[in-house]
Design a protein around this motif. Sequence first.
Motif, PDB file in Angstrom:
ATOM      1  N   GLN A  37      49.152  38.317  52.821  1.00  0.00           N
ATOM      2  CA  GLN A  37      48.563  38.621  51.517  1.00  0.00           C
ATOM      3  C   GLN A  37      47.743  37.421  51.070  1.00  0.00           C
ATOM      4  O   GLN A  37      48.283  36.368  50.733  1.00  0.00           O
ATOM      5  CB  GLN A  37      49.645  38.928  50.487  1.00  0.00           C
ATOM      6  N   GLU A  40      45.251  37.301  45.328  1.00  0.00           N
ATOM      7  CA  GLU A  40      44.687  38.421  44.554  1.00  0.00           C
ATOM      8  C   GLU A  40      44.283  39.607  45.425  1.00  0.00           C
ATOM      9  O   GLU A  40      43.430  40.401  45.031  1.00  0.00           O
ATOM     10  CB  GLU A  40      43.484  37.948  43.737  1.00  0.00           C
ATOM     11  N   GLU A  41      44.888  39.754  46.582  1.00  0.00           N
ATOM     12  CA  GLU A  41      44.579  40.894  47.448  1.00  0.00           C
ATOM     13  C   GLU A  41      45.849  41.633  47.835  1.00  0.00           C
ATOM     14  O   GLU A  41      46.964  41.185  47.580  1.00  0.00           O
ATOM     15  CB  GLU A  41      43.846  40.423  48.711  1.00  0.00           C
ATOM     16  N   GLY A  42      45.668  42.775  48.458  1.00  0.00           N
ATOM     17  CA  GLY A  42      46.802  43.538  48.958  1.00  0.00           C
ATOM     18  C   GLY A  42      47.289  42.968  50.272  1.00  0.00           C
ATOM     19  O   GLY A  42      46.774  41.969  50.772  1.00  0.00           O
ATOM     20  N   LEU A  43      48.304  43.603  50.816  1.00  0.00           N
ATOM     21  CA  LEU A  43      48.866  43.152  52.083  1.00  0.00           C
ATOM     22  C   LEU A  43      48.112  43.744  53.255  1.00  0.00           C
ATOM     23  O   LEU A  43      47.760  44.935  53.242  1.00  0.00           O
ATOM     24  CB  LEU A  43      50.337  43.565  52.195  1.00  0.00           C
TER      25      LEU A  43
END
Lengths: 114, 111
Positions: A37, A40-43
């Motif tokens: 991750q 500030e992003e998704g996995l």
Amino acid sequence: NAGVMQNPRHLVRRRGQEARLRCSPMKGHSHVYWYRQLPEEGLKFMVYLQKENIIDESGMPKERFSAEFPKEGPSILRIQQVVRGDSAAYFCASSPPSGFETQYFGPGTRLLVL
Amino acid sequence: GNSVTQMEGPVTLSEEAFLTINCTYTATGYPSLFWYVQYPGEGLQLLLKATKADDKGSNKGFEATYRKETTSFHLEKGSVQVSDSAVYFCACPNAGNMLTFGGGTRLMVKP
């Protein structure tokens, strides 16, 4: 029943050093997954392993990254010669053999590369 | 492959307000769908899931219904609390047993 365990929780490395991240799956789980991750992003999926086998490493960078899940002991995600762009949270998840779709996550290792 | 798209945040609500976080999916067939929650500094926790079309998953006052007509799996809660402040991720399985996640929606609940 203890959950998925990861250590260390926080890891600081200088550029060029090696990072080793460990993951112990839940008891009875034989499938391990690593995700990354970025801030500030998704996995994003990296690699899927079963005991002594890498099943799918399509999300893992070809260079500097490797993963293993030995017969005994935790799964290890290894990053060689770290760069600043490797700074991220790395999460491990596990699932039982019968229910791979439901994955249980560990608390993550937050890697900071200086 | 399968994918999910969720609304961008942040979502800011007052305590006791109604919550909806939208999630739509693109998939071959009807895979299971999941909502995960991530509290600050922690890993992801499975919040709820639905394993087939028309199923409703629920947990801790949150609900989501798997709707094949609209290819949606929206997360709802009737009355949010400050303690619900977190990042919520919609997810679905993909080829090779991986989970594919949406970008996450940050929820902030003010007292």
